[in-house]
Motif scaffolding. Structure first.
Motif, mmCIF file in Angstrom:
data_model
loop_
_atom_site.group_PDB
_atom_site.id
_atom_site.type_symbol
_atom_site.label_atom_id
_atom_site.label_comp_id
_atom_site.label_asym_id
_atom_site.label_seq_id
_atom_site.Cartn_x
_atom_site.Cartn_y
_atom_site.Cartn_z
ATOM 1 N N SER A 122 0.854 -1.190 0.000
ATOM 2 C CA SER A 122 0.000 0.000 0.000
ATOM 3 C C SER A 122 0.885 1.234 0.000
ATOM 4 C CB SER A 122 -0.894 0.022 1.239
ATOM 5 O OG SER A 122 -1.850 -0.989 1.180
ATOM 6 N N ALA A 123 0.552 2.184 -0.848
ATOM 7 C CA ALA A 123 1.273 3.449 -0.902
ATOM 8 C C ALA A 123 0.302 4.567 -0.552
ATOM 9 C CB ALA A 123 1.851 3.673 -2.294
ATOM 10 N N THR A 124 0.687 5.389 0.427
ATOM 11 C CA THR A 124 -0.085 6.560 0.831
ATOM 12 C C THR A 124 0.869 7.755 0.840
ATOM 13 O OG1 THR A 124 0.377 6.324 3.194
ATOM 14 C CG2 THR A 124 -1.552 5.130 2.326
ATOM 15 N N GLU A 125 0.349 8.925 1.180
ATOM 16 C CA GLU A 125 1.205 10.107 1.308
ATOM 17 C C GLU A 125 2.265 9.922 2.381
ATOM 18 O OE1 GLU A 125 -0.820 13.842 1.854
ATOM 19 O OE2 GLU A 125 -2.364 13.301 0.402
ATOM 20 N N LEU A 126 1.974 9.091 3.374
ATOM 21 C CA LEU A 126 2.908 8.901 4.487
ATOM 22 C C LEU A 126 3.989 7.869 4.210
ATOM 23 C CD1 LEU A 126 0.469 9.036 7.524
ATOM 24 C CD2 LEU A 126 1.847 10.862 6.528
ATOM 25 N N GLY A 127 3.802 7.040 3.183
ATOM 26 C CA GLY A 127 4.814 6.047 2.875
ATOM 27 C C GLY A 127 4.210 4.766 2.332
ATOM 28 N N ASP A 128 5.065 3.773 2.177
ATOM 29 C CA ASP A 128 4.686 2.483 1.617
ATOM 30 C C ASP A 128 4.725 1.421 2.709
ATOM 31 O OD1 ASP A 128 4.781 3.899 -0.749
ATOM 32 O OD2 ASP A 128 6.766 3.165 -1.297
ATOM 33 N N THR A 129 3.778 0.478 2.641
ATOM 34 C CA THR A 129 3.716 -0.603 3.614
ATOM 35 C C THR A 129 3.530 -1.915 2.886
ATOM 36 O OG1 THR A 129 2.632 0.906 5.173
ATOM 37 C CG2 THR A 129 2.523 -1.445 5.674
ATOM 38 N N THR A 130 4.255 -2.933 3.321
ATOM 39 C CA THR A 130 4.111 -4.285 2.785
ATOM 40 C C THR A 130 3.243 -5.082 3.742
ATOM 41 O OG1 THR A 130 6.320 -4.169 1.818
ATOM 42 C CG2 THR A 130 5.353 -6.356 2.067
ATOM 43 N N TRP A 131 2.274 -5.815 3.191
ATOM 44 C CA TRP A 131 1.341 -6.597 3.987
ATOM 45 C C TRP A 131 1.433 -8.069 3.602
ATOM 46 C CZ3 TRP A 131 -1.444 -4.042 7.665
ATOM 47 C CH2 TRP A 131 -1.526 -2.651 7.547
ATOM 48 N N SER A 132 1.222 -8.935 4.572
ATOM 49 C CA SER A 132 1.229 -10.372 4.341
ATOM 50 C C SER A 132 -0.211 -10.873 4.234
ATOM 51 C CB SER A 132 1.925 -11.072 5.514
ATOM 52 O OG SER A 132 1.715 -12.457 5.447
ATOM 53 N N TYR A 133 -0.448 -11.778 3.308
ATOM 54 C CA TYR A 133 -1.787 -12.354 3.159
ATOM 55 C C TYR A 133 -2.209 -13.132 4.400
ATOM 56 C CZ TYR A 133 -1.403 -11.152 -1.789
ATOM 57 O OH TYR A 133 -1.273 -10.470 -2.967
ATOM 58 N N GLU A 134 -1.253 -13.624 5.156
ATOM 59 C CA GLU A 134 -1.543 -14.407 6.364
ATOM 60 C C GLU A 134 -2.222 -13.599 7.459
ATOM 61 O OE1 GLU A 134 2.326 -15.746 7.411
ATOM 62 O OE2 GLU A 134 2.467 -17.114 5.708
ATOM 63 N N LYS A 135 -2.071 -12.283 7.433
ATOM 64 C CA LYS A 135 -2.639 -11.411 8.471
ATOM 65 C C LYS A 135 -4.144 -11.185 8.306
ATOM 66 C CE LYS A 135 1.334 -10.592 10.402
ATOM 67 N NZ LYS A 135 1.677 -11.224 11.640
ATOM 68 N N VAL A 136 -4.675 -11.498 7.136
ATOM 69 C CA VAL A 136 -6.093 -11.263 6.857
ATOM 70 C C VAL A 136 -6.931 -12.322 7.574
ATOM 71 C CG1 VAL A 136 -7.854 -11.081 5.056
ATOM 72 C CG2 VAL A 136 -5.531 -10.223 4.625
ATOM 73 N N THR A 137 -7.853 -11.883 8.428
ATOM 74 C CA THR A 137 -8.722 -12.785 9.189
ATOM 75 C C THR A 137 -9.975 -13.147 8.406
ATOM 76 O OG1 THR A 137 -7.945 -11.789 11.238
ATOM 77 C CG2 THR A 137 -9.992 -13.035 11.354
ATOM 78 N N ALA A 138 -10.536 -12.173 7.687
ATOM 79 C CA ALA A 138 -11.762 -12.394 6.912
ATOM 80 C C ALA A 138 -11.791 -11.415 5.744
ATOM 81 C CB ALA A 138 -12.991 -12.195 7.793
ATOM 82 N N ILE A 139 -12.524 -11.811 4.686
ATOM 83 C CA ILE A 139 -12.686 -10.946 3.519
ATOM 84 C C ILE A 139 -14.171 -10.820 3.226
ATOM 85 C CG2 ILE A 139 -12.173 -10.597 1.078
ATOM 86 C CD1 ILE A 139 -9.811 -12.534 1.476
ATOM 87 N N ALA A 140 -14.613 -9.578 3.084
ATOM 88 C CA ALA A 140 -16.005 -9.317 2.723
ATOM 89 C C ALA A 140 -16.018 -8.610 1.376
ATOM 90 C CB ALA A 140 -16.668 -8.441 3.780
ATOM 91 N N GLU A 141 -17.026 -8.913 0.581
ATOM 92 C CA GLU A 141 -17.209 -8.224 -0.684
ATOM 93 C C GLU A 141 -18.573 -7.551 -0.650
ATOM 94 O OE1 GLU A 141 -17.417 -8.964 -5.514
ATOM 95 O OE2 GLU A 141 -16.825 -10.620 -4.201
ATOM 96 N N MET A 142 -18.563 -6.286 -1.037
ATOM 97 C CA MET A 142 -19.792 -5.504 -1.101
ATOM 98 C C MET A 142 -19.955 -5.021 -2.535
ATOM 99 S SD MET A 142 -19.043 -3.511 2.425
ATOM 100 C CE MET A 142 -20.601 -3.429 3.279
ATOM 101 N N GLU A 143 -21.005 -4.306 -2.799
ATOM 102 C CA GLU A 143 -21.279 -3.864 -4.162
ATOM 103 C C GLU A 143 -20.073 -3.170 -4.801
ATOM 104 O OE1 GLU A 143 -24.439 -1.118 -6.693
ATOM 105 O OE2 GLU A 143 -24.642 -1.258 -4.520
ATOM 106 N N HIS A 144 -19.455 -2.239 -4.074
ATOM 107 C CA HIS A 144 -18.356 -1.465 -4.639
ATOM 108 C C HIS A 144 -16.990 -1.761 -4.015
ATOM 109 C CE1 HIS A 144 -21.131 0.851 -6.988
ATOM 110 N NE2 HIS A 144 -21.780 1.260 -5.913
ATOM 111 N N TYR A 145 -16.940 -2.630 -3.006
ATOM 112 C CA TYR A 145 -15.700 -2.782 -2.252
ATOM 113 C C TYR A 145 -15.362 -4.241 -1.925
ATOM 114 C CZ TYR A 145 -16.777 2.108 -1.351
ATOM 115 O OH TYR A 145 -17.093 3.420 -1.499
ATOM 116 N N PHE A 146 -14.052 -4.476 -1.790
ATOM 117 C CA PHE A 146 -13.542 -5.636 -1.073
ATOM 118 C C PHE A 146 -13.072 -5.082 0.255
ATOM 119 C CE2 PHE A 146 -12.929 -7.452 -5.331
ATOM 120 C CZ PHE A 146 -13.424 -8.734 -5.128
ATOM 121 N N VAL A 147 -13.356 -5.794 1.351
ATOM 122 C CA VAL A 147 -12.938 -5.339 2.673
ATOM 123 C C VAL A 147 -12.137 -6.456 3.321
ATOM 124 C CG1 VAL A 147 -13.689 -4.450 4.902
ATOM 125 C CG2 VAL A 147 -15.058 -3.959 2.871
ATOM 126 N N PHE A 148 -10.897 -6.149 3.687
ATOM 127 C CA PHE A 148 -10.046 -7.088 4.407
ATOM 128 C C PHE A 148 -10.174 -6.757 5.890
ATOM 129 C CE2 PHE A 148 -6.562 -8.144 1.069
ATOM 130 C CZ PHE A 148 -7.530 -8.406 0.126
#
Length: 188
Positions: A122-148
């Protein structure tokens, strides 16, 4: 080039293209995050507290009406208590989103996230962050979004309208495979 990866990796060489989302964290996205948390990781606790609030509110209404409706200080105090108990039940997601928006650190309002085979960035104005797929507990999908979702208070939102590198269906399959989590579709 993005964080050391070329977003349009050469498919002819047999390399997989990366999925990239650009997401604006605004009122709509934060409400979606709050709703996803409520309907998944907070579901059991939320139902109990909502039922308790409704039962207490009903008891308050019964007390106001048991001797006939009389407008006095007790009725006004009871009506205010009923209102205070029912308000969070009716607008829980919006209230949680409002609190989250006030706590959001400046510079995190927009995010560009690229998903690769190994992890995601993820890149934001504050910097870049690397994320691991293992940290995701649940995934929800909505009409316009994926939510981790990571725990009952933390998550990330990805705007499907701003997806590049593949289709929504391809990403859904990809992320389910990478996280080992089933994608739960939630009505919004």
């Amino acid at each position: 080039k993005y964080l050391g990866y070329n977003e349009n990796m050469n498919v002819e060489r047999g390399e997989r293209m990366n999925f990239t989302f650009t997401t604006k964290y605004n009122k709509e996205t934060i409400i979606a995050l709050a709703e996803a948390l409520r309907k998944t990781l907070r579901q059991k606790r939320g139902k109990r507290s909502r039922m308790f609030g409704v039962l207490i509110a009903l008891a308050g209404i019964w007390l106001m009406m048991k001797d006939g409706f009389v407008l006095d200080w007790r009725t006004i105090v009871t009506a205010l208590a009923v209102f205070v108990l029912l308000t969070p039940n009716l607008w829980e997601d919006r209230l949680n989103a409002r609190v989250a928006m006030k706590r959001m650190v400046k510079g995190l309002e927009s995010s560009t996230t690229t998903f690769t085979e190994e992890n995601y960035f993820s890149a934001t104005e504050l910097g870049d962050t690397t994320w691991s797929y293992e940290k995701v507990t649940a995934i929800a999908e909505m009409e316009h979004y994926f939510v981790f979702l990571f725990d009952s208070n933390h998550g990330q939102v990805y705007d499907k309208r701003n997806l590049s590198g593949g289709t929504v269906e391809e990403f859904r399959k990809f992320i389910a495979e990478k996280t080992g989590k089933e994608v739960a579709f939630l009505k919004y």
